[in-house]
Design a protein around this motif. Structure first.
Motif, PDB file in Angstrom:
ATOM      1  N   ASP A 106      52.455  51.213  44.298  1.00 43.93           N
ATOM      2  CA  ASP A 106      53.179  49.827  45.596  1.00 43.93           C
ATOM      3  C   ASP A 106      52.798  50.574  46.601  1.00 43.93           C
ATOM      4  OD1 ASP A 106      54.928  48.753  47.260  1.00 43.93           O
ATOM      5  OD2 ASP A 106      56.706  49.358  46.561  1.00 43.93           O
ATOM      6  N   VAL A 109      53.809  45.202  51.813  1.00 45.19           N
ATOM      7  CA  VAL A 109      53.114  43.494  51.760  1.00 45.19           C
ATOM      8  C   VAL A 109      52.256  43.683  51.714  1.00 45.19           C
ATOM      9  CG1 VAL A 109      54.805  43.744  54.003  1.00 45.19           C
ATOM     10  CG2 VAL A 109      52.035  44.761  54.412  1.00 45.19           C
ATOM     11  N   LYS A 110      51.212  44.533  50.804  1.00 44.08           N
ATOM     12  CA  LYS A 110      49.733  44.391  50.255  1.00 44.08           C
ATOM     13  C   LYS A 110      50.274  43.611  48.982  1.00 44.08           C
ATOM     14  CE  LYS A 110      46.765  46.277  53.313  1.00 44.08           C
ATOM     15  NZ  LYS A 110      46.201  47.677  54.084  1.00 44.08           N
ATOM     16  N   GLY A 111      51.364  44.181  48.366  1.00 43.54           N
ATOM     17  CA  GLY A 111      51.290  44.445  47.224  1.00 43.54           C
ATOM     18  C   GLY A 111      51.476  45.481  45.938  1.00 43.54           C
ATOM     19  N   SER A 112      51.611  45.097  44.963  1.00 40.56           N
ATOM     20  CA  SER A 112      51.513  46.334  43.664  1.00 40.56           C
ATOM     21  C   SER A 112      50.909  46.156  42.626  1.00 40.56           C
ATOM     22  CB  SER A 112      53.123  46.466  43.543  1.00 40.56           C
ATOM     23  OG  SER A 112      54.073  47.206  44.584  1.00 40.56           O
ATOM     24  N   GLN A 113      50.190  47.146  42.291  1.00 37.40           N
ATOM     25  CA  GLN A 113      49.454  47.302  40.631  1.00 37.40           C
ATOM     26  C   GLN A 113      50.146  47.782  39.951  1.00 37.40           C
ATOM     27  OE1 GLN A 113      46.792  45.227  40.267  1.00 37.40           O
ATOM     28  NE2 GLN A 113      46.225  44.744  42.236  1.00 37.40           N
ATOM     29  N   TYR A 114      50.365  47.905  38.829  1.00 34.53           N
ATOM     30  CA  TYR A 114      51.035  47.905  37.996  1.00 34.53           C
ATOM     31  C   TYR A 114      49.880  48.050  36.547  1.00 34.53           C
ATOM     32  CZ  TYR A 114      53.488  48.444  33.518  1.00 34.53           C
ATOM     33  OH  TYR A 114      53.973  49.072  32.161  1.00 34.53           O
ATOM     34  N   GLU A 182      53.714  36.979  34.952  1.00 34.90           N
ATOM     35  CA  GLU A 182      53.093  37.074  35.494  1.00 34.90           C
ATOM     36  C   GLU A 182      51.851  37.170  34.027  1.00 34.90           C
ATOM     37  OE1 GLU A 182      52.887  38.101  38.697  1.00 34.90           O
ATOM     38  OE2 GLU A 182      55.354  38.421  38.875  1.00 34.90           O
ATOM     39  N   TYR A 207      51.548  42.526  41.411  1.00 35.60           N
ATOM     40  CA  TYR A 207      52.700  41.962  41.798  1.00 35.60           C
ATOM     41  C   TYR A 207      52.833  41.894  43.643  1.00 35.60           C
ATOM     42  CZ  TYR A 207      55.067  43.777  37.684  1.00 35.60           C
ATOM     43  OH  TYR A 207      55.216  43.575  36.521  1.00 35.60           O
ATOM     44  N   ALA A 208      53.581  41.032  43.428  1.00 37.38           N
ATOM     45  CA  ALA A 208      53.988  40.655  45.122  1.00 37.38           C
ATOM     46  C   ALA A 208      52.794  40.476  45.968  1.00 37.38           C
ATOM     47  CB  ALA A 208      55.038  41.251  45.939  1.00 37.38           C
ATOM     48  N   GLY A 209      51.741  39.354  45.090  1.00 41.52           N
ATOM     49  CA  GLY A 209      51.281  38.337  45.869  1.00 41.52           C
ATOM     50  C   GLY A 209      49.995  39.566  46.021  1.00 41.52           C
TER      51      GLY A 209
END
Length: 238
Positions: A106, A109-114, A182, A207-209
């Motif tokens: 996480d 604001v830069k988003g997350s990587q799964y 996604e 995720y999230a942009g």
């Protein structure tokens, strides 16, 4: 005329005797030769021999969750809560096993990587009754695992390429798959080392942009982990 009839009968009877003896003698010789010929033509039955096949090189598998180094797991699956991995259930750990890791990195604001990583092992023994070696069975399994990866339901842009330098033979299967709304990037490496088959699947999304991972980056990381997993098979059998 009447006196010559008995004489003629006696002459014919005497003449018939040698003919019968000759016929009987010829018949006996012929039967004897036929029996000898038949006897020599019939081969002595031999016991069926089981085909000889090469023994299996590897007799056991590594612990799947220990097959990839901790540092590699940290790099490939940042944010994982189970660094030791989740061990898959197996009724015979000497023949099959698996382990998986997943984590969410996480970045606010830069988003997350799964990321999700899974490795599975299969080991085969020789089958003398069928005349099939352990290595031959592994070769068949190797081809099936590649076909299975290529046939993943919903997979798009499926591409395969050789992966030299990993085991005796290896192939990378790349594709994209949409799930949970996604787009996920997948890199699966299937490798064979002697009578063992290793399948490693690595996938992820943003995720999230956050930007989705590239196929080249995912493949590079998957190959690194696959090399470690394949090497662990040899180490486990020393």
């Amino acid at each position: 005329m009447h006196r010559s009839a008995p004489r003629l009968t006696r002459i014919l009877a005497c003449a018939a005797v040698p003919v019968m003896l000759v016929v009987a003698g010829c018949s006996s010789d012929s039967d004897s030769k036929s029996e000898d010929s038949a006897s020599s033509a019939s081969p002595t039955p031999e016991a069926k021999k089981s085909p000889t096949v090469a023994p299996a090189r590897f007799g056991k598998l590594p612990d799947p969750c220990d097959s990839i180094g901790e540092k590699t797991i940290e790099d490939l699956v940042p944010g994982t809560k189970t660094k030791g991995g989740t061990d898959g259930k197996s009724s015979d750990v000497s023949r099959r096993g698996s382990c998986s890791w997943n984590g969410l990195d996480d970045n606010g604001v830069k988003g997350s990587q799964y990321r999700w990583l899974d490795v599975s092992f299969l080991r085969y023994d020789s089958d003398a009754s069928l005349g099939v070696s352990a290595e031959q069975r592994a070769e068949e399994s190797y081809e099936k695992e590649i076909a299975k990866a290529k046939a993943t339901e919903g997979a798009k842009d499926v591409k395969t390429s050789p992966a030299p330098g990993i085991g005796d033979e290896a192939t990378t299967v790349n594709y994209r798959l949409r799930k949970t709304d996604e787009d996920f990037t997948y890199a699966t490496v299937v490798a064979r080392t002697e009578n063992g088959v290793v399948t490693l699947t690595y996938n992820g999304t943003g995720y999230a942009g956050a930007k989705n991972p590239s196929t080249s980056d995912m493949t590079k990381d998957a190959l690194k982990a696959a090399k470690e997993a394949v090497a662990s098979v040899t180490t486990a059998n020393k």
